[in-house]
Scaffold this active site. Sequence first.
Site, PDB file in Angstrom:
ATOM      1  N   ARG A 215     -32.694 -46.113  62.066  1.00 45.96           N
ATOM      2  CA  ARG A 215     -32.224 -45.005  61.227  1.00 45.96           C
ATOM      3  C   ARG A 215     -33.281 -43.906  61.270  1.00 45.96           C
ATOM      4  NH1 ARG A 215     -27.970 -46.993  61.635  1.00 45.96           N
ATOM      5  NH2 ARG A 215     -26.509 -47.674  60.014  1.00 45.96           N
TER       6      ARG A 215
ATOM      7  N   GLU B 206     -27.829 -36.093  60.847  1.00 44.05           N
ATOM      8  CA  GLU B 206     -26.933 -36.244  62.008  1.00 44.05           C
ATOM      9  C   GLU B 206     -25.592 -35.581  61.710  1.00 44.05           C
ATOM     10  OE1 GLU B 206     -26.719 -40.411  62.949  1.00 44.05           O
ATOM     11  OE2 GLU B 206     -28.863 -40.544  63.310  1.00 44.05           O
TER      12      GLU B 206
ATOM     13  N   HIS C 158     -26.661 -41.017  68.490  1.00 41.74           N
ATOM     14  CA  HIS C 158     -26.408 -42.231  67.688  1.00 41.74           C
ATOM     15  C   HIS C 158     -25.342 -43.116  68.360  1.00 41.74           C
ATOM     16  CE1 HIS C 158     -26.526 -43.986  63.372  1.00 41.74           C
ATOM     17  NE2 HIS C 158     -26.257 -44.932  64.255  1.00 41.74           N
TER      18      HIS C 158
HETATM   19  P1  NAP Z   1     -31.422 -57.524  60.332  1.00 43.17           P
HETATM   20  O1  NAP Z   1     -31.000 -58.722  61.123  1.00 43.17           O
HETATM   21  O2  NAP Z   1     -31.245 -57.551  58.857  1.00 43.17           O
HETATM   22  O3  NAP Z   1     -32.952 -57.235  60.705  1.00 43.17           O
HETATM   23  C1  NAP Z   1     -33.768 -56.387  59.979  1.00 43.17           C
HETATM   24  C2  NAP Z   1     -35.191 -56.933  60.044  1.00 43.17           C
HETATM   25  O4  NAP Z   1     -36.081 -56.029  59.400  1.00 43.17           O
HETATM   26  C3  NAP Z   1     -35.335 -58.283  59.387  1.00 43.17           C
HETATM   27  O5  NAP Z   1     -35.983 -59.130  60.291  1.00 43.17           O
HETATM   28  C4  NAP Z   1     -36.217 -58.014  58.149  1.00 43.17           C
HETATM   29  O6  NAP Z   1     -37.060 -59.147  57.991  1.00 43.17           O
HETATM   30  C5  NAP Z   1     -36.988 -56.768  58.585  1.00 43.17           C
HETATM   31  N1  NAP Z   1     -37.362 -55.936  57.432  1.00 43.17           N
HETATM   32  C6  NAP Z   1     -36.566 -55.495  56.438  1.00 43.17           C
HETATM   33  N2  NAP Z   1     -37.272 -54.736  55.573  1.00 43.17           N
HETATM   34  C7  NAP Z   1     -38.540 -54.730  56.037  1.00 43.17           C
HETATM   35  C8  NAP Z   1     -39.738 -54.127  55.578  1.00 43.17           C
HETATM   36  N3  NAP Z   1     -39.770 -53.405  54.463  1.00 43.17           N
HETATM   37  N4  NAP Z   1     -40.866 -54.301  56.293  1.00 43.17           N
HETATM   38  C9  NAP Z   1     -40.851 -55.054  57.426  1.00 43.17           C
HETATM   39  N5  NAP Z   1     -39.747 -55.660  57.909  1.00 43.17           N
HETATM   40  C10 NAP Z   1     -38.610 -55.495  57.218  1.00 43.17           C
HETATM   41  O7  NAP Z   1     -30.657 -56.231  60.838  1.00 43.17           O
HETATM   42  P2  NAP Z   1     -30.147 -55.881  62.307  1.00 43.17           P
HETATM   43  O8  NAP Z   1     -28.761 -56.357  62.492  1.00 43.17           O
HETATM   44  O9  NAP Z   1     -31.195 -56.267  63.291  1.00 43.17           O
HETATM   45  O10 NAP Z   1     -30.080 -54.262  62.185  1.00 43.17           O
HETATM   46  C11 NAP Z   1     -31.239 -53.525  61.864  1.00 43.17           C
HETATM   47  C12 NAP Z   1     -30.898 -52.072  61.597  1.00 43.17           C
HETATM   48  O11 NAP Z   1     -30.567 -51.437  62.813  1.00 43.17           O
HETATM   49  C13 NAP Z   1     -29.667 -51.842  60.719  1.00 43.17           C
HETATM   50  O12 NAP Z   1     -29.987 -51.906  59.332  1.00 43.17           O
HETATM   51  C14 NAP Z   1     -29.195 -50.477  61.128  1.00 43.17           C
HETATM   52  O13 NAP Z   1     -29.700 -49.484  60.269  1.00 43.17           O
HETATM   53  C15 NAP Z   1     -29.789 -50.287  62.513  1.00 43.17           C
HETATM   54  N6  NAP Z   1     -28.730 -50.166  63.540  1.00 43.17           N
HETATM   55  C16 NAP Z   1     -28.646 -49.022  64.263  1.00 43.17           C
HETATM   56  C17 NAP Z   1     -27.664 -48.897  65.235  1.00 43.17           C
HETATM   57  C18 NAP Z   1     -27.511 -47.643  66.059  1.00 43.17           C
HETATM   58  O14 NAP Z   1     -26.408 -47.252  66.346  1.00 43.17           O
HETATM   59  N7  NAP Z   1     -28.598 -47.026  66.470  1.00 43.17           N
HETATM   60  C19 NAP Z   1     -26.766 -49.947  65.469  1.00 43.17           C
HETATM   61  C20 NAP Z   1     -26.900 -51.104  64.720  1.00 43.17           C
HETATM   62  C21 NAP Z   1     -27.884 -51.201  63.758  1.00 43.17           C
HETATM   63  P3  NAP Z   1     -37.817 -59.484  56.630  1.00 43.17           P
HETATM   64  O15 NAP Z   1     -36.759 -59.426  55.566  1.00 43.17           O
HETATM   65  O16 NAP Z   1     -38.400 -60.819  56.858  1.00 43.17           O
HETATM   66  O17 NAP Z   1     -38.863 -58.434  56.484  1.00 43.17           O
END
Ligand code: NAP
Length: 327
Positions: A241, A270, A289
């Site tokens: 993001r 965006e 995006h």
């Molecule tokens: P996820 O499985 O929930 O992974 C997020 C990771 O971040 C978790 O391992 C979490 O682990 C860690 N995290 C959360 N808060 C944190 C903090 N304050 N400090 C350090 N680590 C932290 O989510 P995902 O499916 O991989 O997706 C991640 C993000 O990618 C989404 O939320 C979305 O915004 C973005 N995304 C973007 C696109 C795009 O089109 N560009 C597409 C899909 C997703 P811990 O809780 O252990 O810290």
Amino acid sequence: MTTGQRQKLLVFRELPADQLARLHAAHDVTVANPRIPAQLEAFNVALATAQGMIGSSYPVDAALLERAPCLQVISSISVGVDNYDLAALAGRGVLLCHTPGVLTETTADTIFALIMASSRRLVELANLVREGHWTRNIGEELFGHDVHGKTLGILGFGRIGQALARRAALGFGMPVLYHNRTSVDLPELAGKATHRPLDLLLQRADIVAVTLPLSSETRGLMGAREFALMKPGAIFVNGARGAIVQEDALLQALDHGTLRAAGLDVFATEPLSLDSPLRRHPKVTALPHIGSATVETRHAMAVLATDNLLQALAGERPAAVFDTAQI
Ligand code: NAP
């Protein structure tokens, strides 16, 4: 939640025809995208009676929820839930569903593509050919830098971060460092991915990629101090993001610091405004995006979001509920 009867649904972003047909078969559906000025009035009218909503890319805050007194469930066609006021949803008892998992590999592909494009200067060099400037062998001033064997730092080691790590460590021989609040034990990456505090990761990685959710903890996480910690000549990639990055600080690091390049799929605002310096910056590869934007994955997201909504309205536990108390 009410079950068995037709309910009023508001579809606030385009759905594929086959998924829209599933909703029409069971419920009374209004399709109105509030981002399209001609559809805003229909959106506002439908909001007043909607029991379920499905869509994405539109902020749902406490004020909007006040205008939706019948709302019981929102099914977001996204994994990220930063557009939703989670406290307000929890306070109102509105269920929030999202689409984790089905977009993981596609988004990791996009982020790896940005790593390759930024390191090997793919867009810049493809444009050189396109514009007729390939008149002799290119010189060292246009050479890129290797990706294989470089150290990749991943901020956020969840589904997408781990998928990115598999590509890097198993496909490109890249040592991986990751920053997460918790350490993750993955047998297939044993000895290849190491949990590190943020500052240490920034100091050691050749390429830093962001796959964090946007939250109050991660908003603005990458600022001047963090970019200054990065290695001279390092590359920064954001596939999560835009608001996780302080864009002014990123520009400073590109223009006056030692950051080599940035690959960005996401931006604080965006679509990116026409006067944003990031749009035409020579060191920036900017994408609109498209993390999950393939035919297969966008359809899979729509199917999961539709399943979630229909299950919730039938009084069943949906496949992918987001715990609004989590962040
Ligand atoms: P996820 O499985 O929930 O992974 C997020 C990771 O971040 C978790 O391992 C979490 O682990 C860690 N995290 C959360 N808060 C944190 C903090 N304050 N400090 C350090 N680590 C932290 O989510 P995902 O499916 O991989 O997706 C991640 C993000 O990618 C989404 O939320 C979305 O915004 C973005 N995304 C973007 C696109 C795009 O089109 N560009 C597409 C899909 C997703 P811990 O809780 O252990 O810290």
